[in-house]
Each structure stands twice: as structure tokens, then as C-alpha cells.
Design a protein around this motif. Structure first.
Motif, PDB file in Angstrom:
ATOM      1  N   TYR A 164     -24.142  -9.604  -0.024  1.00  0.00           N
ATOM      2  CA  TYR A 164     -24.370  -8.312  -0.668  1.00  0.00           C
ATOM      3  C   TYR A 164     -25.835  -7.916  -0.604  1.00  0.00           C
ATOM      4  CZ  TYR A 164     -26.095 -11.077  -4.654  1.00  0.00           C
ATOM      5  OH  TYR A 164     -26.808 -11.932  -5.461  1.00  0.00           O
ATOM      6  N   HIS A 210     -15.988  -5.860  -4.596  1.00  0.00           N
ATOM      7  CA  HIS A 210     -16.522  -6.434  -5.834  1.00  0.00           C
ATOM      8  C   HIS A 210     -16.935  -7.863  -5.517  1.00  0.00           C
ATOM      9  CE1 HIS A 210     -12.547  -8.230  -5.836  1.00  0.00           C
ATOM     10  NE2 HIS A 210     -11.981  -7.045  -5.955  1.00  0.00           N
ATOM     11  N   TRP A 240     -21.841  -3.526  -2.398  1.00  0.00           N
ATOM     12  CA  TRP A 240     -20.833  -4.559  -2.116  1.00  0.00           C
ATOM     13  C   TRP A 240     -20.722  -4.724  -0.605  1.00  0.00           C
ATOM     14  CZ3 TRP A 240     -20.375  -6.415  -6.738  1.00  0.00           C
ATOM     15  CH2 TRP A 240     -20.475  -5.560  -7.830  1.00  0.00           C
TER      16      TRP A 240
END
Length: 715
Positions: free
Chosen positions: A405, A452, A637
Motif C-alpha cells: 500500500y 482494504h 489501497w
């Protein structure tokens, strides 16, 4: 002279027919039972109380043995005893001290106790810290600086010893989590559970302030810690506040591996650290291997621990493991390999070339060599290229429990904070950075766009419409589709930056990416990222530095945007969701929340979720937590990683699975086949030498004839 030179060249050519000229290893290593590997980043910490990176785990998990480990072959991952004789026994109690049933409501549990019984007869590797004199006293204590001056590694001390592993060693290591100089990255988390750990840390910190010699050894045996209890020589207990179902996973990590006080005392002597003689550089464990060479800029070497307890290769696994050859060594004593040599390779091309030459036994697949190694079918299926297949190389693939990320520093005045202005700026950037394109261009398709923190295979991950990030994606024709750049520009304008300029000042919007200058910070990646932000008329400034300086900036909160990643320590969503838990803040608490994100509702839900066993109620809490994260956007993300690795045909028992890190003891090398293949693939090309020899002879003949005529004329 010409005759001698020609003879030398002839000898060299003949020698080339029997050997390999480009072998990078010493001649003495040829034909030995050695596994050859490489590393790219130098390990910073090898002290098990401090280490928390993947590069360091490669070494630590082979040297230290926690109470538990993961079964090497079974999936889903399954804990089993390592130095423990059996799995821990859990007992739970309410506030009145009454024992509760195993399925009691977590809210009723005031204290949990794990009792761990270890195997008798486990012994430490040979080490000078255990050496004793004729009277049984430690030989190498109270050394003077002159005694240490010429020593650079433990083997420089002429005598060594060993002793049996005891329960006290596990308790000593748990106390080391509170050590005031070690700054363990899990102190904050474990301090919330292990009874009295934070109090012990506070006491040690206070004493350290008043200590005249701040480098002196702290004998932690003298300090009481209510959260740990030695029952007998082979049994100890850990007392936790409340309930923490994930704690057994931690018992499979080096943080809870045994550390003998003798090693701590040995390395704490004045003068040791000056010669890099520390536990952080020279681990002392009971595992299958011990570190015998530590040059993190060039070469690290593990050698078989002669005192290892004699574990056996597993006989069970997944249904396909037998056909894949993973059960052929069932019941055999491990480890199979005598020595493991790691060479530092800073660049991917030399690493790859040495793998193709047979000098590394396995390799990852980088973007630079992907097309040479792998063929993609029309349906997205993956196969080895013909070149690799001809060499007998095998391809292993797996979905890694990893998330990559880009983090926003939530303490930064521009991109951080909980204002709508900052949140919409983060979302605009999140939409503009096309992860699908990144995966295609830089990962060769080896990834899944992240919605996520939780990757596939971990509880809480979903592939349907409910699993998408609705702030970045729309659900169209049964699949996720990234929102348009127009949506991102609209959010940017709402944030007060129409067309990439501050609406109040007219100044262009500039964001800073802090990076190490390699990997995610290399030029091609930065150029691509710059183009992504150009879609919003946002300017990107890259602030590249070395790895240690970058880590320091993250610790102090001086970064703005940064690339980061996390590989699961254990197969539970808590291990990913804690990365955004407020009390895990990197700046405030030296935790693993590198974004320094804090949301009171998320933190409350996290505290409930982490104490719950898997259930529909827990899944509902996780879903709400993910929705909060998607709304707040503390990360761009990125993607979940697909792992591709290659290994030569002479390597056996190398099963992928990043959560299992104590892998070297299971692997086996067919040394005879490797030697034959290396010789075949690296045959020296001697015909140029033959041509050179002929030319030399032709050129030399007239001179020789002239010399002889002169000699004859002078007689």
C-alpha cells in the motif's frame, strides 16, 4: 619465454575443460551439501525482541525456536509444538477468580492463562557464553577491553559450551520485551495483555535514567513480572489480561523464543559492542542452524547446529502434496542441508543470471525477467517458458497473505487529519492511482487490487459486491470498476484544489513521496506515479534516501506519502487490522501503524473484535471496521501479492507459504545433480584461446628461426 607463455596458456585451456571458471564460490565449497541463496536488504536487527522485518525473519526463524511453529505442509495453516512438548493449555477466569468454560463470553473473561510445557533435552548451539572453567564458573565474564579487542565473532573465543533449554529462558525473553534500550516493536501491543509488562518497562526506564553506566547489563532475573510464572524446570505460564485468542500465534514468533541470560550477559560486557559483538548481530538459539558468518554487506552463512534436537520431516499435508513430491522424505531426520550461504545482491540482473547459471538454488521472478521465465496463456493461465523447462526449473505459485500500500501520514498537515478537506484529497489520489495498470505494468499481473487491508485467504476478505471499496470503485456488470478521473477531479475540487491549485492562494498542489530510491522508489515507478497524479494536475516530489534514513523518517512522522507492505505474521484478520489501530501509532508508540491513523470508533471495534473467536458477530464487526477505513482512506489501497518463485530441479521440499518461515530445515539439495548441471551450463569457451595460441606460434616461428640462425652464426 614464448615457450613458457604458450605452455601456460595450454595448461589454462586444459584446466578449463575440467572445471568451471565463473564459479563465484570458494573451491573448497564445491561438492558440499550447501544451499545457496541471496538477500537484497541487509538485516538491521537479529535480536528476537527487536526484529520485525521479512529480511530479518529469513535468518532468525532458522536460529531461534519459539514454543510453537506452523506445520510445514498443511493448509489452512496449523500450529504445532516446536520446543514445546504439547500445545499450550488455556484456562480462563472471571473477576472473582472462578475458572470459566472454554466457550465463555469474552466479556466475562478477566484473565487468561496459557501453560506451556517444553521438551526436555533441548540444547543451545555451542557458544562462548556457555563456556565454563574447571570450577564450573563462566569463563568469559568480566573480560577487559584488551581481552575483547581482537575478537570479531563468537568463534574467535577459543572455548565454547552449551546447556539445556529451560522454562526460565522463555520467561527471561518475555521480560526483555520491557527492556528500556531495546524498544521492542511489540511492547505496546503485548503490554495491553501480559500482566505487569508495561509496569516493568516503566520501572526499567526510570532506573535507566538514574544509571551511571547506561550500557551495563540489566539482569532481568532480579525483576518480578506477574504476567509470567515458572512452574518447574520445563513448565511456565503466561498470564494475560482479558482474553486474546490470537496469543498462540505469537508463541510461534521469535519475540517469544528463548534467550539465555548467559548470552545477554556475555554481549553486554564493555567493549563487545565496539566490535559488533552483540545479540543483535550474533543470535544464540536452539534451532537447526547457527550464524557463523555475518557480513551483511556481502555474505551471511548459517551452519548446522550440532546440538539440534533432531526433528523429523512431516508425513502429512494437503491432498496434492504426495503427487508434488512433498512427502517423499516422510519421517527422515532434519535438517537435510549442512550449510546455507546467503550472498547480498543489490541488483536483480546479477541475481537472475547467477540463478540461470545454477549458482543460486531458487529465485523470485522480477518484472525484468518475467517474460524470460513465464508464459501467460490466453485465459490467464501461467506456465514456465520453454527455456526454463529445458533446464528442469520448476515454477511455484501462491497467493501471499500480503498487502502492499501507499500510506498517508495522518499527522501531516496537508494529507493527514480527519477533516473533509484532507479526506477528499486522499480519496482523489486513491482513485487517480490506477492499481490495475500498476499490477499489469510492474507486477506482470501478479496481484489483486486491494479494497482494504485484509488479503484473500484471511477471514473478512470478500470477492462480491459487498467486498469492494465503494469510494474508489463501482460495481458494473458483476465486477469492480475503478471510478473515473472526473470523479477524482471533482473530489479534488471539493477539497479546495480545483485543477490542482489551492483555491485560496492559487499555489499548485505539491505532494511528497518519501522512498528509499529502490523498489517502489525506482525511476520507472516514480515516472509512472508522476503521470498518475498529473491526471489531477497534482505535482509529485520524490524525496529519496537510504533505507535507514527512510525508517527514521517514518518513526518520527516526517514522511508525507510512503510505500509500505505487510506480510501476515499469523492467519487472522487482527494481524492486518492492527496496522491501523490508534495505540499502534508509529510516532506515539513505536508500533506498526505507520500511517499514524486514529479513529475512536475503529479503535473501539478493534478492541472488541480482537478478543472474539471467529463467528458471524465477529465478521459483522470486521465489515464495519473496513467500511470506516474505506471512508477515511488512510492508505491508497494497493494490491495483494501473488507470489511466483522458481527453483532448480535439484531442490526438494520447497513449498511456498509466507507464514511458515522456518523453512530451511525441510529443504534438500541433490549436490551431484547440481554439480553436473553447473558444469554443463558454464562450460568455458576455449576456442578463442586456441586461436590465440596458433597466432602466437605463427608469430613466434620467424623470430625463433632468426634467433637460431644468429646462434649458429656465432658458434
Amino acid at each position: 619465454m614464448i615457450v613458457l607463455f604458450v605452455s601456460a596458456l595450454l595448461g589454462l585451456a586444459v584446466a578449463g575443460c575440467d572445471g568451471v571458471w565463473n564459479d563465484p564460490y570458494p573451491v573448497a565449497e564445491r561438492g558440499q551439501n550447501i544451499l545457496y541463496s541471496a538477500f537484497t536488504q541487509r538485516p538491521k536487527h537479529l535480536d528476537p525482541v527487536q526484529s520485525y522485518s521479512e529480511d530479518e525473519a529469513t535468518f532468525l526463524y532458522q536460529i531461534y525456536e519459539p514454543p510453537l511453529q506452523y506445520h510445514y505442509l498443511k493448509r489452512p495453516y496449523q500450529l504445532e509444538p516446536a520446543t514445546a512438548a504439547t500445545l499450550p493449555v488455556l484456562r480462563q477466569y472471571d473477576r472473582a477468580g472462578h475458572e470459566l468454560p472454554p466457550d465463555a463470553d469474552p466479556a466475562r473473561v478477566a484473565r487468561s492463562t496459557y501453560e506451556i510445557r517444553i521438551r526436555p533435552g533441548v540444547r543451545y548451539q555451542p557458544h562462548p557464553a556457555f563456556a565454563v572453567d574447571a570450577a564450573g564458573q563462566a569463563r568469559y565474564v568480566a573480560l577487559s577491553r584488551s581481552d575483547i579487542a581482537q575478537r570479531r565473532r563468537p568463534s574467535d573465543f577459543p572455548e565454547s559450551g552449551t546447556r539445556e533449554l529451560t522454562a526460565d529462558d522463555f520467561v527471561y525473553q518475555i521480560k526483555r520485551l520491557a527492556h528500556p534500550r531495546l524498544h521492542s516493536p511489540v511492547l505496546e501491543l503485548m503490554g495491553d495483555y501480559i500482566v505487569g509488562l508495561k509496569d516493568l518497562n516503566a520501572r526499567l526506564v526510570a532506573e535507566e535514567r538514574g544509571r551511571a553506566d547506561k550500557g551495563a547489563w540489566i539482569d532481568l532475573r532480579r525483576y518480578d513480572l506477574p504476567g509470567v510464572e515458572v512452574v518447574d524446570r520445563y513448565t511456565y505460564r503466561v498470564h494475560l489480561q482479558g482474553t486474546y485468542p490470537q496469543f498462540p500465534y505469537w508463541l510461534a514468533m521469535p519475540f517469544f523464543a528463548p534467550v539465555p541470560f548467559e548470552a545477554d550477559r556475555f554481549f553486554a560486557q564493555p567493549g563487545m559492542a565496539d566490535n559488533n559483538l552483540t545479540l543483535d548481530s550474533w543470535p544464540v538459539g536452539t534451532g537447526p542452524y547457527m550464524l557463523v558468518e555475518n557480513n551483511p554487506n556481502a555474505r551471511m552463512v548459517l551452519a548446522r547446529n550440532p546440538n539440534f534436537r533432531g526433528e523429523r520431516y512431516p508425513c502429512e499435508g494437503e491432498p496434492d502434496d504426495r503427487a508434488a513430491g512433498f512427502l517423499e522424505d516422510c519421517g527422515k531426520v532434519i535438517p537435510f542441508v549442512d550449510t546455507v550461504v546467503f550472498t547480498r545482491e543489490k541488483e536483480s540482473i546479477p541475481y537472475w543470471n547467477k540463478f540461470l547459471q545454477g549458482y543460486y538454488d531458487a529465485s523470485g521472478v522480477s518484472s525484468d525477467n518475467f517474460d524470460q521465465a513465464v508464459q501467460m496463456g490466453a485465459q490467464g493461465d501461467v506456465a514456465l517458458s520453454d527455456e526454463m523447462a529445458r533446464k528442469g526449473i520448476r515454477l511455484l505459485t501462491s497467493v501471499a497473505p500480503t498487502v502492499m500500500y501507499m500510506g498517508f501520514n495522518m499527522l501531516d498537515p496537508l494529507v493527514g487529519g480527519d477533516s473533509e478537506r484532507a479526506r477528499k484529497l486522499r480519496l482523489a489520489i486513491s482513485i487517480a492511482i490506477d492499481q490495475e495498470e500498476f499490477i499489469s505494468v510492474f507486477q506482470n499481473g501478479r496481484g489483486v487490487p486491494a479494497m482494504h487491508p485484509i488479503p484473500p485467504g484471511i477471514t473478512g476478505y470478500r470477492v462480491d459486491q459487498a467486498g469492494i471499496n465503494p469510494y474508489v470503485y463501482d460495481w458494473v456488470d458483476g465486477k469492480a470498476r475503478r471510478k473515473s478521473v472526473d470523479d477524482a477531479r471533482r473530489l479534488l475540487a471539493e477539497a479546495g484544489y480545483p485543477n490542482g491549485r489551492d483555491a485560496k492562494t492559487g499555489e499548485p498542489l505539491v505532494v511528497n513521496l518519501d522512498t528509499t530510491g529502490s523498489g517502489m522508489g525506482d525511476k520507472s515507478t516514480v515516472d509512472w506515479l508522476t503521470k498518475q497524479l498529473n491526471k489531477l494536475d497534482v505535482q509529485l516530489v520524490v524525496r529519496a534516501t537510504d533505507y535507514n534514513r527512510f525508517q527514521d523518517k517514518i518513526r518520527k512522522g516526517n514522511a508525507q506519502l510512503f510505500y509500505w507492505g505487510w506480510n501476515a505474521d499469523y492467519p487472522d484478520p487482527e494481524n492486518f487490522l492492527f496496522l491501523l489501530y490508534g495505540p499502534q501509532s508509529k510516532v506515539k508508540n513505536q508500533g506498526e501503524n505507520a500511517a499514524n491513523y486514529a479513529n475512536p470508533e475503529y479503535d473501539r471495534l478493534f478492541e472488541r473484535m480482537k478478543a472474539m473467536p471467529d463467528s458471524p458477530e465477529r465478521l459483522a464487526l470486521i465489515a464495519r471496521m473496513l467500511a470506516i477505513l474505506q471512508h477515511d482512506a488512510p492508505w491508497v489501497w494497493g494490491f495483494y501479492e501473488k507470489a511466483y518463485t522458481l527453483q532448480h530441479g535439484w531442490v526438494s521440499n520447497r513449498k511456498p507459504g509466507k507464514i511458515v518461515r522456518s523453512t530451511l530445515k525441510y529443504q534438500r539439495i541433490d549436490v551431484t545433480t547440481r554439480s553436473a548441471m553447473r558444469a554443463e551450463w558454464n562450460r568455458p569457451v576455449v576456442w578463442p584461446l586456441a586461436v590465440l595460441l596458433i597466432l602466437l606460434v605463427v608469430l613466434a616461428l620467424p623470430a625463433v628461426a632468426h634467433y637460431r640462425r644468429r646462434e649458429q652464426g656465432n658458434e
